[in-house]
Design a protein around this motif. Sequence first.
Motif, PDB file in Angstrom:
ATOM      1  N   GLU A  27    -100.620 -33.139  22.582  1.00 56.47           N
ATOM      2  CA  GLU A  27     -99.649 -33.233  23.675  1.00 56.47           C
ATOM      3  C   GLU A  27     -99.862 -34.535  24.456  1.00 56.47           C
ATOM      4  N   LYS A  28    -101.116 -34.840  24.775  1.00 55.33           N
ATOM      5  CA  LYS A  28    -101.408 -36.075  25.514  1.00 55.33           C
ATOM      6  C   LYS A  28    -100.986 -37.310  24.709  1.00 55.33           C
ATOM      7  N   SER A  29    -101.293 -37.308  23.425  1.00 55.09           N
ATOM      8  CA  SER A  29    -100.997 -38.491  22.615  1.00 55.09           C
ATOM      9  C   SER A  29     -99.493 -38.678  22.424  1.00 55.09           C
ATOM     10  N   SER A  30     -98.732 -37.605  22.482  1.00 54.87           N
ATOM     11  CA  SER A  30     -97.284 -37.736  22.300  1.00 54.87           C
ATOM     12  C   SER A  30     -96.617 -38.390  23.515  1.00 54.87           C
ATOM     13  N   HIS A  31     -97.302 -38.367  24.657  1.00 56.36           N
ATOM     14  CA  HIS A  31     -96.751 -38.966  25.867  1.00 56.36           C
ATOM     15  C   HIS A  31     -97.207 -40.410  26.076  1.00 56.36           C
ATOM     16  N   GLN A  32     -98.120 -40.876  25.243  1.00 53.74           N
ATOM     17  CA  GLN A  32     -98.592 -42.247  25.376  1.00 53.74           C
ATOM     18  C   GLN A  32     -97.783 -43.154  24.462  1.00 53.74           C
ATOM     19  N   VAL A  33     -97.373 -44.240  24.999  1.00 57.88           N
ATOM     20  CA  VAL A  33     -96.589 -45.193  24.200  1.00 57.88           C
ATOM     21  C   VAL A  33     -97.226 -46.553  24.260  1.00 57.88           C
TER      22      VAL A  33
END
Length: 53
Positions: free
Chosen positions: A47-53
Amino acid sequence: MTPHSFTHTSLLIEAGVGVKEIQQRLGHTDINTTMNIYAHMTANMEEKSSHQV
């Protein structure tokens, strides 16, 4: 299970170590044991990695 186990495992998950390797390191004979205890941690990391761009 000790607090150290949870800390150690969360660090392994954050480092990208696979669940199979974590299972072996913790000495679980069944991968389902590992997943039942720690799957929420991997879901949180995804979940955290999906919000990092």
